[in-house]
Design a protein around this motif. Structure first.
Motif, PDB file in Angstrom:
ATOM      1  N   PRO A 137      19.196  58.680  61.061  1.00 34.15           N
ATOM      2  CA  PRO A 137      18.433  58.419  59.825  1.00 34.15           C
ATOM      3  C   PRO A 137      19.175  58.825  58.557  1.00 34.15           C
ATOM      4  N   LEU A 138      20.002  59.863  58.632  1.00 38.91           N
ATOM      5  CA  LEU A 138      20.772  60.280  57.454  1.00 38.91           C
ATOM      6  C   LEU A 138      21.801  59.221  57.079  1.00 38.91           C
ATOM      7  N   ILE A 139      22.375  58.580  58.095  1.00 36.68           N
ATOM      8  CA  ILE A 139      23.362  57.523  57.834  1.00 36.68           C
ATOM      9  C   ILE A 139      22.699  56.346  57.134  1.00 36.68           C
ATOM     10  N   SER A 140      21.459  56.065  57.500  1.00 41.40           N
ATOM     11  CA  SER A 140      20.763  54.909  56.922  1.00 41.40           C
ATOM     12  C   SER A 140      20.477  55.079  55.432  1.00 41.40           C
ATOM     13  N   GLU A 141      20.642  56.299  54.908  1.00 45.25           N
ATOM     14  CA  GLU A 141      20.399  56.534  53.481  1.00 45.25           C
ATOM     15  C   GLU A 141      21.579  56.106  52.611  1.00 45.25           C
ATOM     16  N   ILE A 142      22.728  55.848  53.231  1.00 45.97           N
ATOM     17  CA  ILE A 142      23.918  55.422  52.480  1.00 45.97           C
ATOM     18  C   ILE A 142      23.682  54.041  51.877  1.00 45.97           C
ATOM     19  N   ASP A 143      24.267  53.780  50.711  1.00 45.87           N
ATOM     20  CA  ASP A 143      24.141  52.477  50.053  1.00 45.87           C
ATOM     21  C   ASP A 143      24.514  51.352  51.024  1.00 45.87           C
ATOM     22  N   ILE A 144      23.656  50.339  51.115  1.00 49.33           N
ATOM     23  CA  ILE A 144      23.820  49.293  52.128  1.00 49.33           C
ATOM     24  C   ILE A 144      25.111  48.505  51.944  1.00 49.33           C
ATOM     25  N   GLN A 145      25.551  48.314  50.706  1.00 50.25           N
ATOM     26  CA  GLN A 145      26.790  47.572  50.478  1.00 50.25           C
ATOM     27  C   GLN A 145      27.999  48.308  51.046  1.00 50.25           C
ATOM     28  N   LEU A 146      27.969  49.637  50.964  1.00 48.54           N
ATOM     29  CA  LEU A 146      29.054  50.431  51.550  1.00 48.54           C
ATOM     30  C   LEU A 146      29.045  50.297  53.074  1.00 48.54           C
ATOM     31  N   THR A 147      27.843  50.233  53.643  1.00 46.43           N
ATOM     32  CA  THR A 147      27.731  50.089  55.098  1.00 46.43           C
ATOM     33  C   THR A 147      28.215  48.717  55.546  1.00 46.43           C
ATOM     34  N   ILE A 148      27.885  47.681  54.784  1.00 50.46           N
ATOM     35  CA  ILE A 148      28.354  46.329  55.122  1.00 50.46           C
ATOM     36  C   ILE A 148      29.879  46.279  55.067  1.00 50.46           C
ATOM     37  N   GLU A 149      30.455  46.914  54.038  1.00 45.95           N
ATOM     38  CA  GLU A 149      31.915  46.948  53.917  1.00 45.95           C
ATOM     39  C   GLU A 149      32.538  47.683  55.098  1.00 45.95           C
TER      40      GLU A 149
END
Length: 483
Positions: A137-149
């Protein structure tokens, strides 16, 4: 990791079919089977070196010193983390420290161009997640665009020859695309992910070794294809017709675990009602028949029956089951003993529906559907006196259109021998039952076509061509031997 994903996502997300909505009792029973099947899925034990044997701490230490995007505080946090033993890392509970580590992993993965840094950070991030699933759940708080990258970079890394790095990349990718943002956020890159898998599927003359990475991807697909948006992308990039070709390659490798995983993918796709109604390849029915007749492995039988069960809402596929003689195959299986009670229950349910369809297959509509499919089989109507007595006049309609189609079948050099045999038999029955049958067989040149087939190298084609010629030439049909 898979048990966590299964228990929190897969069990509650399958699409309810029309039958389930109409019959809650059947729905409950079907859901129990689904949950059991989900929990049965286990990736085969591959010989893959663990992350700590591949991990190179020096590479990350250099990255810490040379990365200007890492603050002094983050450098200190990562340095301390690297000096800890795996057991100590797993015990970190402070949310501030955990968030700081996640941010560090993102910086190193997204901003480094050094392959070694990306690979080793992936291994470290994978261990970080597996150490405590409550960190997700902590990882899911990261900005989604950074996760997509980050996921885009992981996809590029999946062409590695290292199974350890591939496994870590797939695990991190699957976690992020399952728990971060919405599924639609990742649809744009999911096609690239599936293309990596397609490239492996496309290997010419594969061996167990060259197909080994598929076992790792199948774990991921089993999670991702539970989601309708991802199933839609998958069916576009890797359609079921393509999986038919993959099936033949897997059979050649004699890897039953991989065959089992392939059927899992087909099963997950079969929850898509539109796909089942419009794009499910008919050739899979013959494959399922072969599995049920030739393979004794219960889990393979079970997964095939689960797929068939999802097809029972579409009348056309039930007719195909009859055409492929499932009315004979299922009773044979019911005479066997299975340790899995679900197999027996599904066999009984499928048998009930198939038997009901058998009683309906004397209709002309069913005959025309079978002829149109190009896969004629010895379904009951062909040898039914009632069928021919009631329906033979349909064959004269539209200038003997059905007879002309049957002529096309027996003259098709690439046609399946069983299909040709049935067509020969049916032409003989038209000659036998229709007052103008013998005449039309001569007028359309069909008798000459059949005479040529009497020397066919295919025994059944030859036999049925001879019978048909006899029916055309003789007046007393009761003297003609048929079996």
């Amino acid at each position: 990791m898979i048990s966590y994903l299964v228990n929190n996502e897969v069990q509650t997300s399958f699409v309810k079919t029309k039958t389930q909505r109409k019959n809650p009792e059947k729905s409950s029973k079907k859901m129990k089977r689904i949950i059991k099947q989900v929990n049965m899925f286990v990736s085969p034990a591959l010989v893959i070196p663990p992350n700590n044997e591949i991990f190179k701490e020096d590479t990350l230490n250099n990255a810490i010193n040379n990365n200007s995007n890492l603050s002094d505080e983050k450098r200190t946090v990562l340095s301390l983390y690297l000096r800890q033993a795996p057991e100590e890392r797993a015990r970190i509970m402070n949310e501030v420290d955990l968030k700081s580590l996640i941010e560090i992993f993102y910086i190193l993965l997204n901003q480094s161009e050094h392959p070694g840094v990306i690979e080793n950070t992936t291994l470290l991030f994978d261990d970080f997640i597996n150490a405590d699933i409550n960190r997700i759940p902590l990882i899911s708080e990261i900005d989604i665009q950074l996760t997509i990258e980050l996921c885009t970079r992981l996809i590029r890394q999946m062409k590695t020859e290292s199974l350890t790095i591939l496994k870590a990349s797939i695990e991190v990718f699957t976690i992020l695309t399952t728990y971060c943002g919405t599924f639609n956020d990742f649809v744009s890159i999911m096609g690239d992910y599936f293309q990596v898998i397609r490239e492996i599927y496309s290997i010419a003359n594969p061996t167990r070794s060259t197909y080994q990475p598929l076992h790792l991807f199948n774990w991921s697909l089993y999670i991702l294809l539970n989601k309708q948006p991802y199933r839609k992308v998958f069916s576009k990039e890797i359609p079921l017709n393509f999986l038919l070709e993959v099936h033949d390659k897997i059979v050649a490798t004699q890897d039953n675990e991989l065959l089992y995983s392939l059927f899992h993918i087909v099963w997950l796709q079969s929850f898509d009602e539109k796909l089942v109604e419009h794009d499910f390849p008919e050739n899979f029915i013959q494959i399922f028949a072969n599995v049920l007749l030739k393979i004794k492995i219960e889990k393979l039988i079970r997964i095939v029956l689960l797929i068939i069960h999802n097809l029972l809402n579409v009348d056309w596929y039930v007719r195909l089951l009859v055409q492929h003689e499932f009315n004979l195959i299922i009773p044979m299986l019911l005479s066997r003993t299975f340790s899995d009670s679900d197999i027996v229950e599904m066999l009984q349910e499928i048998n009930e529906i198939v038997e009901k369809k058998v009683t309906e297959t004397s209709s002309m509509e069913c005959y025309m559907d079978e002829l149109k499919s190009g896969r004629m089989r010895w379904s009951p109507m062909h040898r039914s006196e009632q069928f021919w007595t009631e329906n033979v006049t349909h064959f004269e309609l539209e200038n003997w259109a059905l007879v002309r189609k049957l002529k096309g079948v027996i003259n098709d050099k690439s046609a399946d021998p069983v299909c040709v045999s049935v067509a020969c038999f049916d032409l003989g029955e038209v000659a036998r039952y229709h007052p103008l049958g013998r005449k039309i067989m001569n007028d359309l040149g069909i008798k000459l076509d059949l005479l040529q087939l009497t020397s066919s190298e295919q025994p059944d084609v030859k036999k049925n061509a001879i019978y048909a010629v006899q029916k055309i030439m003789l007046h007393h049909w009761d003297l003609v031997q048929t079996d």
